[in-house]
Design a protein around this motif. Structure first.
Motif, PDB file in Angstrom:
ATOM      1  N   GLN A  71       7.426  29.588 -20.110  1.00 55.26           N
ATOM      2  CA  GLN A  71       8.021  30.690 -19.350  1.00 55.26           C
ATOM      3  C   GLN A  71       7.139  31.938 -19.408  1.00 55.26           C
ATOM      4  O   GLN A  71       6.980  32.636 -18.416  1.00 55.26           O
ATOM      5  CB  GLN A  71       9.432  31.026 -19.860  1.00 55.26           C
ATOM      6  CG  GLN A  71      10.474  29.996 -19.495  1.00 55.26           C
ATOM      7  CD  GLN A  71      10.463  28.783 -20.412  1.00 55.26           C
ATOM      8  OE1 GLN A  71       9.862  28.774 -21.479  1.00 55.26           O
ATOM      9  NE2 GLN A  71      11.125  27.721 -19.990  1.00 55.26           N
ATOM     10  N   LEU A  72       6.575  32.217 -20.589  1.00 55.98           N
ATOM     11  CA  LEU A  72       5.698  33.385 -20.726  1.00 55.98           C
ATOM     12  C   LEU A  72       4.443  33.213 -19.882  1.00 55.98           C
ATOM     13  O   LEU A  72       3.995  34.162 -19.228  1.00 55.98           O
ATOM     14  CB  LEU A  72       5.343  33.620 -22.191  1.00 55.98           C
ATOM     15  CG  LEU A  72       6.502  34.052 -23.087  1.00 55.98           C
ATOM     16  CD1 LEU A  72       6.050  34.119 -24.543  1.00 55.98           C
ATOM     17  CD2 LEU A  72       7.067  35.383 -22.638  1.00 55.98           C
ATOM     18  N   ALA A  73       3.884  32.020 -19.881  1.00 61.56           N
ATOM     19  CA  ALA A  73       2.706  31.752 -19.053  1.00 61.56           C
ATOM     20  C   ALA A  73       3.046  31.934 -17.577  1.00 61.56           C
ATOM     21  O   ALA A  73       2.252  32.482 -16.810  1.00 61.56           O
ATOM     22  CB  ALA A  73       2.183  30.340 -19.313  1.00 61.56           C
ATOM     23  N   VAL A  85       8.516  29.905 -30.145  1.00 62.48           N
ATOM     24  CA  VAL A  85       7.285  30.204 -29.412  1.00 62.48           C
ATOM     25  C   VAL A  85       6.898  29.033 -28.514  1.00 62.48           C
ATOM     26  O   VAL A  85       6.522  29.228 -27.359  1.00 62.48           O
ATOM     27  CB  VAL A  85       6.140  30.561 -30.389  1.00 62.48           C
ATOM     28  CG1 VAL A  85       4.813  30.676 -29.659  1.00 62.48           C
ATOM     29  CG2 VAL A  85       6.459  31.836 -31.143  1.00 62.48           C
ATOM     30  N   GLN A  86       7.006  27.808 -29.030  1.00 62.50           N
ATOM     31  CA  GLN A  86       6.677  26.633 -28.222  1.00 62.50           C
ATOM     32  C   GLN A  86       7.621  26.492 -27.033  1.00 62.50           C
ATOM     33  O   GLN A  86       7.211  26.085 -25.958  1.00 62.50           O
ATOM     34  CB  GLN A  86       6.729  25.365 -29.076  1.00 62.50           C
ATOM     35  CG  GLN A  86       5.584  25.254 -30.057  1.00 62.50           C
ATOM     36  CD  GLN A  86       5.764  24.088 -31.018  1.00 62.50           C
ATOM     37  OE1 GLN A  86       6.889  23.761 -31.406  1.00 62.50           O
ATOM     38  NE2 GLN A  86       4.657  23.474 -31.406  1.00 62.50           N
ATOM     39  N   THR A  95       6.200  19.579 -25.907  1.00 57.84           N
ATOM     40  CA  THR A  95       7.500  20.222 -26.021  1.00 57.84           C
ATOM     41  C   THR A  95       8.613  19.263 -26.401  1.00 57.84           C
ATOM     42  O   THR A  95       9.724  19.696 -26.661  1.00 57.84           O
ATOM     43  CB  THR A  95       7.898  20.928 -24.709  1.00 57.84           C
ATOM     44  OG1 THR A  95       7.950  19.966 -23.670  1.00 57.84           O
ATOM     45  CG2 THR A  95       6.934  22.051 -24.389  1.00 57.84           C
ATOM     46  N   GLN A  96       8.324  17.965 -26.422  1.00 57.12           N
ATOM     47  CA  GLN A  96       9.359  17.010 -26.774  1.00 57.12           C
ATOM     48  C   GLN A  96       9.410  16.851 -28.290  1.00 57.12           C
ATOM     49  O   GLN A  96       8.378  16.892 -28.957  1.00 57.12           O
ATOM     50  CB  GLN A  96       9.100  15.672 -26.096  1.00 57.12           C
ATOM     51  CG  GLN A  96       9.306  15.778 -24.605  1.00 57.12           C
ATOM     52  CD  GLN A  96       9.016  14.463 -23.900  1.00 57.12           C
ATOM     53  OE1 GLN A  96       8.480  13.542 -24.489  1.00 57.12           O
ATOM     54  NE2 GLN A  96       9.404  14.387 -22.654  1.00 57.12           N
ATOM     55  N   PRO A  97      10.644  16.698 -28.868  1.00 58.33           N
ATOM     56  CA  PRO A  97      10.777  16.566 -30.334  1.00 58.33           C
ATOM     57  C   PRO A  97      10.144  15.306 -30.867  1.00 58.33           C
ATOM     58  O   PRO A  97       9.928  14.350 -30.260  1.00 58.33           O
ATOM     59  CB  PRO A  97      12.281  16.569 -30.567  1.00 58.33           C
ATOM     60  CG  PRO A  97      12.934  16.475 -29.244  1.00 58.33           C
ATOM     61  CD  PRO A  97      11.895  16.666 -28.195  1.00 58.33           C
TER      62      PRO A  97
END
Length: 181
Positions: free
Chosen positions: A11-13, A5-6, A179-181
């Protein structure tokens, strides 16, 4: 490690923003088309003029809102090439619906436009984000907004913190950090 989801959220936005722009653009096109028809203009000439006007509006709405990038002359000049597919699909669809199937000329362009949506999204994304595989993640070690094959890097993906005056820089930095690990 980010969840699915993250990873998909940006992309969904972007797809949601594209759909909103598409709705506004379709409304602009259709109102212009109907107004030109009302003047007695032949339907296909009215269709073409309304299409050109809405394409210019679409360029600016998509650069600033959907993809959050800066408009450049290069992008502006290439953007109609991406819309050429849209034009061909909707034109053929409109002609077939009006001349082949006898559908009312006032409504045919709306139905024909539905078939062009996926093509327009993919091609406009390619032109407006040229050189970027993930608009939320800048290239490693890149400097200020770079030129990639003549196209300016996206403001949604600023490549250095040296551009704090960019209105989208804080949100892009926040997106990168989340979004970064």
């Amino acid at each position: 490690m980010p969840t699915t989801v993250q990873r998909l959220r940006p992309q969904l936005a972007q797809i949601v923003r594209f759909a909103l722009v598409g709705g506004v653009n379709t409304g602009t096109f259709y109102v212009g088309y109907r107004l030109l028809l009302h003047t007695g203009m032949p339907y296909f000439i009215a269709y073409t003029l309304a299409f050109i006007i809405s394409m210019v509006g679409s360029f600016f709405m998509n650069t600033y809102f959907t993809y959050r990038t800066r408009p450049t002359w290069r992008k502006f000049l290439f953007f109609p090439l991406t819309n050429l597919t849209n034009y061909v699909v909707t034109s053929v669809g409109t002609l077939v619906l009006v001349n082949g199937l006898g559908l009312d000329k006032r409504y045919a362009p709306l139905l024909a436009a539905v078939a062009a949506i996926p093509f327009t999204y993919l091609l406009s994304k390619r032109i407006l984000l040229r050189g970027h595989t993930d608009p939320a993640t800048p290239a490693e070690g890149a400097g200020p907004p770079a030129t990639v094959a003549g196209a300016t890097a996206s403001a949604a993906a600023p490549s250095a913190p040296s551009a704090p005056s960019s209105p989208s820089a804080p949100s892009a930095a926040k997106t990168r950090a989340s979004t970064q690990p």
